[in-house]
Design a protein around this motif. Structure first.
Motif, short mmCIF file in Angstrom:
data_model
loop_
_atom_site.label_atom_id
_atom_site.label_comp_id
_atom_site.label_asym_id
_atom_site.label_seq_id
_atom_site.Cartn_x
_atom_site.Cartn_y
_atom_site.Cartn_z
N GLU A 88 0.84 -1.21 0.00
CA GLU A 88 0.00 0.00 0.00
C GLU A 88 0.87 1.26 0.00
O GLU A 88 0.59 2.22 -0.72
N GLY A 91 2.47 1.64 -3.36
CA GLY A 91 1.45 2.09 -4.32
C GLY A 91 1.18 3.58 -4.17
O GLY A 91 1.11 4.31 -5.16
N GLY A 95 1.73 6.36 -6.82
CA GLY A 95 0.56 7.16 -7.23
C GLY A 95 0.87 8.65 -7.15
O GLY A 95 0.56 9.42 -8.08
N VAL A 134 -5.59 9.40 -12.21
CA VAL A 134 -4.58 9.24 -11.15
C VAL A 134 -5.00 9.98 -9.88
O VAL A 134 -4.76 9.52 -8.77
N GLY A 137 -7.49 7.82 -8.19
CA GLY A 137 -6.78 6.63 -7.69
C GLY A 137 -6.06 6.93 -6.38
O GLY A 137 -6.21 6.20 -5.39
N ILE A 140 -8.54 7.51 -3.59
CA ILE A 140 -9.08 6.23 -3.10
C ILE A 140 -8.06 5.56 -2.17
O ILE A 140 -8.39 5.11 -1.07
N SER A 148 -6.20 -2.39 -2.11
CA SER A 148 -5.61 -3.54 -2.80
C SER A 148 -6.31 -4.84 -2.40
O SER A 148 -6.25 -5.83 -3.13
N TRP A 150 -9.86 -4.92 -1.06
CA TRP A 150 -11.27 -4.95 -1.48
C TRP A 150 -11.44 -4.92 -3.00
O TRP A 150 -12.49 -5.29 -3.53
C1 HEM Z 1 -6.73 3.28 -17.18
C2 HEM Z 1 -6.75 2.41 -16.18
C3 HEM Z 1 -6.38 2.78 -14.76
C4 HEM Z 1 -5.40 3.63 -14.31
C5 HEM Z 1 -4.42 4.47 -15.13
C6 HEM Z 1 -5.47 3.62 -12.86
C7 HEM Z 1 -4.65 4.37 -12.02
C8 HEM Z 1 -4.63 4.28 -10.64
C9 HEM Z 1 -3.74 5.00 -9.77
C10 HEM Z 1 -2.67 5.98 -10.24
C11 HEM Z 1 -4.02 4.63 -8.51
C12 HEM Z 1 -3.32 5.10 -7.23
C13 HEM Z 1 -2.37 4.03 -6.74
C14 HEM Z 1 -1.97 4.29 -5.32
O1 HEM Z 1 -1.72 5.45 -4.98
O2 HEM Z 1 -1.92 3.30 -4.56
C15 HEM Z 1 -5.11 3.68 -8.54
C16 HEM Z 1 -5.67 3.07 -7.44
C17 HEM Z 1 -6.78 2.26 -7.48
N1 HEM Z 1 -7.46 1.85 -8.61
FE1 HEM Z 1 -7.02 2.32 -10.50
N2 HEM Z 1 -6.49 2.79 -12.46
C18 HEM Z 1 -7.08 2.25 -13.59
C19 HEM Z 1 -8.15 1.38 -13.63
C20 HEM Z 1 -8.86 0.93 -12.53
C21 HEM Z 1 -10.05 0.11 -12.59
C22 HEM Z 1 -10.77 -0.37 -13.88
C23 HEM Z 1 -10.43 -0.13 -11.31
C24 HEM Z 1 -11.63 -0.92 -10.90
C25 HEM Z 1 -12.58 -0.38 -10.19
C26 HEM Z 1 -9.45 0.50 -10.43
C27 HEM Z 1 -9.46 0.47 -9.04
C28 HEM Z 1 -8.52 1.06 -8.20
C29 HEM Z 1 -8.49 0.93 -6.75
C30 HEM Z 1 -9.46 0.12 -5.89
C31 HEM Z 1 -7.38 1.68 -6.30
C32 HEM Z 1 -6.90 1.87 -4.85
C33 HEM Z 1 -5.74 0.90 -4.59
C34 HEM Z 1 -5.20 1.03 -3.17
O3 HEM Z 1 -5.84 1.58 -2.29
O4 HEM Z 1 -4.09 0.55 -2.98
N3 HEM Z 1 -8.53 1.16 -11.21
N4 HEM Z 1 -5.48 3.50 -9.87
#
Ligand code: HEM
Length: 225
Positions: A88, A91, A95, A134, A137, A140, A148, A150
Motif C-alpha cells: 500500500e 502504491g 501514485g 490518477v 486513484g 481512493i 488492494s 477490497w
Molecule cells: C486506465 C486504467 C487505470 C489507471 C491508469 C489507474 C490508475 C490508478 C492509480 C494511479 C491509482 C493510485 C495508486 C496508489 O496510490 O496506490 C489507482 C488506485 C486504485 N485503482 Fe485504478 N487505475 C485504472 C483502472 C482501474 C479500474 C478499472 C479499477 C476498478 C474499479 C481501479 C481500481 C482502483 C483501486 C481500488 C485503487 C486503490 C488501490 C489502493 O488503495 O491501494 N482502477 N489506480
C-alpha cells in the motif's frame, strides 16, 4: 439502470471503439501511429515529467492487472500485514509520483508556447482524463483504506463478468462514487485511446532490442579497394 449503462454497456462500447478505430487508423493513416514526440521543442521538463510518469504508471497498471488475473495469488501476497503495508505504501508513493509527473507534463504544455501550439484538443482531453484517473486513484488509496484487498472482491469479479459477457454491475453498485468514477473513467480512456497519441502504448519498438546498434546505408557506390 444507470449503473448498467455505465458499467455494463459502456465498457463494451469503449473496447469496440478501441479495436475498430485502432485497426482502421493503423491501416489508413499508419504514420500518425506515434507519440508525436515534442522532445525537439522542449526536453528538460519533458524528461522530469515523462520518465517518472512512465515508470510509475506502468508499475501501478501491472498491479491492477495482477490483481485481476491472479486474484488468489494476490490475496496470498497480501495475507501478511507487513506485505500489505509495504504494497500500500509503495502504491501510494508511485501514485503520488504519477500525479506530480503528470502535473509537470500539463504545465509544460500550458506554459511553453512552442509546445502549446502543437497541442490539440484531443491531447488536452487525454491529459484531463489521465489527471482525473490518477487523482481519483490516489484519493481512493488515501481515504478508502486497503483498496488492494477490497479490489479483489469488487473490481476483479466485475471485470471478469465483463470478460465473460455477463456484466455483474452489482459488484460496483455499493461502492463510493469516487470508485465508480475511477472505474468509468478507465474505460473512457480506452475509448479515447485510438483517437489520440496514446496509441504509442501498443507500438513499443521491440525490434530495436535485437537490431544492430547502427545501420549504415551507403548512399553511393563505394570505391573499389
Ligand atoms: C486506465 C486504467 C487505470 C489507471 C491508469 C489507474 C490508475 C490508478 C492509480 C494511479 C491509482 C493510485 C495508486 C496508489 O496510490 O496506490 C489507482 C488506485 C486504485 N485503482 Fe485504478 N487505475 C485504472 C483502472 C482501474 C479500474 C478499472 C479499477 C476498478 C474499479 C481501479 C481500481 C482502483 C483501486 C481500488 C485503487 C486503490 C488501490 C489502493 O488503495 O491501494 N482502477 N489506480
Amino acid at each position: 439502470m444507470s449503473d448498467m449503462i455505465l458499467f455494463g454497456a459502456f465498457p463494451y462500447v469503449a473496447v469496440a471503439l478501441l479495436i475498430s478505430v485502432g485497426i482502421y487508423r493503423y491501416c489508413v493513416d499508419r504514420y500518425s501511429w506515434s507519440s508525436q514526440s515534442s522532445q525537439f521543442l522542449e526536453s528538460r521538463v519533458l524528461f522530469w515529467g515523462s520518465v517518472p510518469w512512465h515508470y510509475a504508471i506502468l508499475i501501478i497498471l501491472m498491479a491492477h492487472f495482477l490483481a485481476f488475473l491472479f486474484p488468489s495469488g494476490w490475496g496470498v501476497l497480501l495475507g501478511r500485514p507487513i506485505r500489505l503495508y509495504l504494497l500500500e505504501v509503495t502504491g501510494l508513493g508511485l501514485g503520488i509520483s504519477t500525479l506530480i509527473a503528470l502535473a509537470l507534463l500539463i504545465f509544460r504544455r500550458v506554459l511553453n508556447a512552442r509546445v502549446s501550439v502543437v497541442t490539440t484538443i484531443v491531447d488536452w482531453l487525454v491529459l484531463a482524463a489521465l489527471l482525473l484517473q490518477v487523482a481519483t486513484g490516489v484519493y481512493i488509496a488515501f481515504t478508502l483504506r486497503w483498496g488492494s484487498v477490497w479490489y479483489l472482491h469488487t473490481a476483479t469479479p466485475w471485470l471478469w463478468s465483463l470478460v465473460k459477457f455477463d456484466p455483474q454491475v452489482q459488484y460496483l453498485a455499493a461502492l463510493p462514487a469516487v470508485v465508480k468514477l475511477h472505474a468509468f473513467n478507465a474505460f473512457l480512456i480506452l475509448a479515447i485511446f485510438p483517437f489520440s497519441r496514446l496509441v504509442h502504448v501498443v507500438s513499443v519498438p521491440l525490434s530495436y532490442l535485437s537490431r544492430p546498434y547502427q545501420v549504415v546505408v551507403w548512399y553511393r557506390e563505394r570505391r573499389a579497394g
